[in-house]
Each structure stands twice: as structure tokens, then as C-alpha cells.
Design a protein around this motif. Sequence first.
Motif, PDB file in Angstrom:
ATOM      1  N   ARG A  54      59.043  79.773 -88.938  1.00 30.19           N
ATOM      2  CA  ARG A  54      60.117  79.229 -88.102  1.00 30.19           C
ATOM      3  C   ARG A  54      60.786  80.347 -87.298  1.00 30.19           C
ATOM      4  NH1 ARG A  54      61.705  74.347 -86.425  1.00 30.19           N
ATOM      5  NH2 ARG A  54      63.801  73.760 -86.979  1.00 30.19           N
ATOM      6  N   THR A  55      61.091  81.464 -87.983  1.00 30.89           N
ATOM      7  CA  THR A  55      61.652  82.624 -87.288  1.00 30.89           C
ATOM      8  C   THR A  55      60.981  83.895 -87.797  1.00 30.89           C
ATOM      9  OG1 THR A  55      63.449  82.936 -88.875  1.00 30.89           O
ATOM     10  CG2 THR A  55      63.937  81.597 -86.950  1.00 30.89           C
ATOM     11  N   ILE A  56      60.758  84.811 -86.876  1.00 28.89           N
ATOM     12  CA  ILE A  56      60.262  86.142 -87.217  1.00 28.89           C
ATOM     13  C   ILE A  56      61.294  87.116 -86.656  1.00 28.89           C
ATOM     14  CG2 ILE A  56      58.393  87.812 -87.029  1.00 28.89           C
ATOM     15  CD1 ILE A  56      56.570  85.442 -86.213  1.00 28.89           C
ATOM     16  N   SER A  57      61.884  87.920 -87.539  1.00 30.25           N
ATOM     17  CA  SER A  57      62.902  88.886 -87.128  1.00 30.25           C
ATOM     18  C   SER A  57      62.325  90.289 -87.214  1.00 30.25           C
ATOM     19  CB  SER A  57      64.135  88.786 -88.023  1.00 30.25           C
ATOM     20  OG  SER A  57      64.696  87.503 -87.952  1.00 30.25           O
ATOM     21  N   ALA A 102      57.690  94.627 -80.484  1.00 33.04           N
ATOM     22  CA  ALA A 102      58.106  93.404 -81.169  1.00 33.04           C
ATOM     23  C   ALA A 102      57.134  92.267 -80.881  1.00 33.04           C
ATOM     24  CB  ALA A 102      59.515  93.016 -80.747  1.00 33.04           C
ATOM     25  N   ASP A 103      56.710  92.132 -79.631  1.00 40.02           N
ATOM     26  CA  ASP A 103      55.763  91.076 -79.280  1.00 40.02           C
ATOM     27  C   ASP A 103      54.435  91.262 -80.016  1.00 40.02           C
ATOM     28  OD1 ASP A 103      55.234  88.700 -77.721  1.00 40.02           O
ATOM     29  OD2 ASP A 103      53.805  89.939 -76.600  1.00 40.02           O
ATOM     30  N   ARG A 141      61.947  85.928 -82.819  1.00 38.36           N
ATOM     31  CA  ARG A 141      61.140  84.872 -82.182  1.00 38.36           C
ATOM     32  C   ARG A 141      61.324  83.602 -82.999  1.00 38.36           C
ATOM     33  NH1 ARG A 141      54.954  85.545 -80.570  1.00 38.36           N
ATOM     34  NH2 ARG A 141      55.949  86.582 -78.817  1.00 38.36           N
ATOM     35  N   ASN A 142      61.705  82.532 -82.324  1.00 35.62           N
ATOM     36  CA  ASN A 142      61.864  81.225 -82.963  1.00 35.62           C
ATOM     37  C   ASN A 142      60.694  80.343 -82.568  1.00 35.62           C
ATOM     38  OD1 ASN A 142      64.454  81.593 -84.237  1.00 35.62           O
ATOM     39  ND2 ASN A 142      65.318  81.612 -82.181  1.00 35.62           N
TER      40      ASN A 142
END
Length: 136
Positions: free
Chosen positions: A107-110, A87-88, A133-134
Motif C-alpha cells: 500500500r505504501t513504500i517509504s 527512491a524510484d 509511494r502510495n
Amino acid sequence: MSVITRNSYGAIAVNKVVIERMIIEDMLGMDDVLMLSNKKGKPIKEKPTPIIDPDYYDAVEVSEKKGDAKVKIYVVVKYGSNISETADRVFRTVEKDFEMLRLEKPRTISFKVRGIAGVMDGEIVKRNIDVVRNNA
């Protein structure tokens, strides 16, 4: 829909399909740890064609509202891969794509894990893990 931003270089308008295509190409390059999937967790089989299969666009969603971009990526992770490290790696890659276009980070990555592949003879074990990640 376009992602539009103004910065010191001027106004930038990028069609969301362009961003999705960049993300898809990057995710296809990570085939050692993940496979793109649809929202229900069915993997999208890689086809050796020079063009990107339209099915891949089911795996990546880019939306923009009031100047804030949001990215959702649906995947099946391969057995033995660390989900948080994967994910990172995906988050860094998506942010790098936005930086290349001189856009603000989303803004956000899901990162939505819908299954784990290769546990037993190619079977996919269903999972529903969301890593987000926000960026404020």
C-alpha cells in the motif's frame, strides 16, 4: 506475522522476515548509491559474511494490517546520488519482489533518507527526507 493473500493461484502466506530478507539483499546490491542504516541514521557497515547480519533487519520494516502491506526502508544516500531517482529505483525493486511472490503491491513504500555520506572525508551529514509511494 505473515502476509496472506488469495488470488487465482490459491492462498499465499509469506513470512514477513522472508520479504525483509529479499528487500535487504536487493538494497545491498545498490551499494553504489546507498547504504542501509538504522532509524537514527547510523549506517550499518557491510560485513563480508555469507549470512545477512541481523543488524540489517533494523533498516527494513514490513508490516501488514487488514490486507495492506507497508514497507519502510532506512538509508544513507551516497554523495552525488539523486535522491528521487534512487527512491524510484528502490520502489520498483520492492514492487518487483512482491510481484515475484504473486502478492499485491504494498500500500505504501517509504524511503527514509537519514543522511548523506561522503560529503567530506567519509562524514555523514544528517538529513531527514522521506519519499513515499502510495499504491491504491
